[in-house]
Design a protein around this motif. Structure first.
Motif, short mmCIF file in Angstrom:
data_model
loop_
_atom_site.label_atom_id
_atom_site.label_comp_id
_atom_site.label_asym_id
_atom_site.label_seq_id
_atom_site.Cartn_x
_atom_site.Cartn_y
_atom_site.Cartn_z
N SER A 1 46.45 -8.18 -41.98
CA SER A 1 47.16 -8.14 -43.26
C SER A 1 48.66 -8.02 -43.03
O SER A 1 49.46 -8.75 -43.64
N LYS A 2 49.07 -7.10 -42.15
CA LYS A 2 50.49 -6.93 -41.86
C LYS A 2 51.10 -8.20 -41.29
O LYS A 2 52.21 -8.59 -41.67
N CYS B 1 51.45 3.23 -35.66
CA CYS B 1 50.38 2.96 -36.64
C CYS B 1 50.93 3.00 -38.06
O CYS B 1 50.65 2.11 -38.87
N ASP B 2 51.70 4.03 -38.37
CA ASP B 2 52.23 4.18 -39.72
C ASP B 2 53.21 3.07 -40.07
O ASP B 2 53.37 2.72 -41.25
N GLU C 1 43.82 -4.31 -41.26
CA GLU C 1 45.21 -3.89 -41.45
C GLU C 1 46.16 -4.67 -40.53
O GLU C 1 47.27 -5.04 -40.93
N ILE D 1 52.80 0.04 -39.27
CA ILE D 1 51.98 -1.12 -39.64
C ILE D 1 51.25 -0.81 -40.95
O ILE D 1 51.44 -1.48 -41.95
N TYR D 2 50.41 0.18 -40.97
CA TYR D 2 49.77 0.72 -42.17
C TYR D 2 49.41 2.18 -41.94
O TYR D 2 50.11 3.07 -42.36
N TYR D 3 48.29 2.43 -41.22
CA TYR D 3 47.84 3.80 -41.00
C TYR D 3 46.76 3.81 -39.93
O TYR D 3 46.10 2.80 -39.70
#
Length: 433
Positions: free
Chosen positions: A424-425, A211-212, A421, A214-216
């Protein structure tokens, strides 16, 4: 894989209109491929289009293309979408003015000329301002967008009971080290809705590492980031018991249902079928219902129903309620969500539905039987060290029952993410490559 990524990125970076096209079915597997993005042909058409001539009209500019087609574009639309630096920030990619306060609704161009052998159009406005448009840009946006969603530009693959053999598989460490692999993973999440990550190991917090990267993770009423899925006494949810867990979506009892669920198995109960995971492509089943019983499909897509959940978890007491359509459909007819959780379904119905309850139950029964039929349901045991990741708004999940004996235990760690997210990634990586 690099060739596939390059092809997808080339197609995706030119945002031509996404067109809704027909559904095709394989007679052997009964899975479907839903083409919501014929990007390659659209991009090619955009870049090969040339303007041959223009004609000033009363309220719009008539643009003639080299393929003999003609489109009339309102002047107010053209002025609103001026791409010049004083009108549009080229770095932030954002408009710098509000036409409602600065542009006459009945504005009319004083001049228009075709430049660069049809690759550019220059328009002169009454105040002397000049706007330049690339022919490829005009071609992209002059026909509108039929899909109207933020989905990634990939085809949606509908699947059924034979999906396990086709299930996209990714290596955990490769996802963390190789951005091209990560992009492929994100695109497969969009197109297939269910993927498997292998070689994760059995250490704690591995799902948060992904997760981190990618974003959170998404915080929720069950926890801030990593949540434990284990059997326990006085469980506030049947997911924490050993009873059979029926097919469902998570968070249908919240106004905003989470987008992605990531479940990492660290320890499993013995036995080939004990606690085995079950999955169903809700979009595929909803399309099948629409095809075979349109009135039932309409009943489930036109009326919202109540979902509730209350209990206690690591963040404390919670009590949630929300209303959702069992099948959500966009204005263009595209299925966007399936919201199904029989164990969380509340007793209230909309007042307008009270005299149609028998018809609603008939539709609900048919949809429920369909998703649990051998044609659409897959079941397999996610082994310790594997992580299953799926679209919570599309894929229904559940598991078989199990009994704990002696030192047996079943333990997994769970994180949620939102589609904002994820997408976006993916777009950032598509620009990178």
């Amino acid at each position: 894989m690099s060739c596939l990524i390059s092809r997808i990125c080339r197609m995706a970076m030119a945002p031509c209109p996404r067109v809704l096209v027909s559904l095709t079915a394989s007679s052997s597997s009964r899975t479907r491929t839903y083409s919501s993005s014929p990007i390659a042909s659209s991009v090619e058409a955009c870049h090969q289009s040339r303007i041959t001539s223009v004609q000033l009209k009363e309220k719009e500019l008539s643009v003639h293309w080299n393929n003999t087609s003609t489109v009339d574009l309102p002047y107010v639309f053209l002025r609103d979408n001026c791409q010049e630096p004083e009108s549009f920030d080229q770095v932030a990619r954002q408009r710098l003015f509000n036409p409602a306060f600065t542009v006459d609704l009945n504005i009319r161009a004083t001049g228009a000329e075709v430049n660069e052998e049809g690759r550019q159009l220059t328009i002169t406005w009454p105040d002397g301002h000049r706007s330049r448009y690339k022919s490829s840009w005009l071609r992209q946006y002059c026909t509108g967008n039929t899909a109207m969603s933020g989905r990634l530009p990939v085809e949606t693959f509908y699947w059924g009971s034979d999906y396990y053999e086709k299930l996209p598989r990714f290596d955990f460490e490769e996802l963390l080290k190789d951005d091209k692999c990560l992009l492929e993973y994100l695109l497969k999440l969009e197109s297939h809705g269910l993927v498997l990550v292998e070689n994760v190991g059995t250490q704690s917090q591995q799902v948060k590492r992904l997760c981190d990267h990618i974003y959170y993770p998404k915080p929720c009423i069950y926890g801030i980031d990593v949540m434990k899925v284990e059997s326990k006494l006085d469980a506030s949810h049947i997911a924490y018991t050993g009873v059979e867990l029926p097919l469902h979506n998570d968070f249908v009892y919240c106004d905003y249902t989470c987008g992605i669920q990531m479940l990492h198995f660290i320890h499993h109960v013995p036995g080939s079928t004990a606690g085995a995971s079950r999955f169903c492509d809700g979009f595929n089943v909803a399309e099948a219902l629409r095809k075979t019983n349109l009135s039932a499909f309409d009943m489930l897509s036109q009326y919202p129903i109540q979902f509730v959940d209350a209990g206690t978890d690591t963040v404390g007491d919670y009590d949630t309620e929300s209303w959702h359509h069992t099948i959500s459909v966009s204005s263009s007819g595209e299925i966007t969500e399936v919201n199904y959780s029989n164990h969380s379904r509340g007793p209230h119905f909309p007042a307008i539905l009270m005299d149609k309850l028998h018809e609603w139950y008939a539709a609900y029964y048919e949809f429920s039987h369909l998703m649990n039929s051998p044609e659409y349901l897959i079941e397999f045991k996610v082994e310790a060290g594997q992580m299953v990741v799926f679209n919570n708004r599309r894929v229904l999940h559940g598991r078989s029952g199990f009994k704990l004996q002696g030192n047996d235990y079943r333990y997994a760690e769970l994180c949620y993410m939102d589609w904002d997210e994820i997408r976006s990634k993916a777009r950032v990586l598509m620009k990178k490559y």
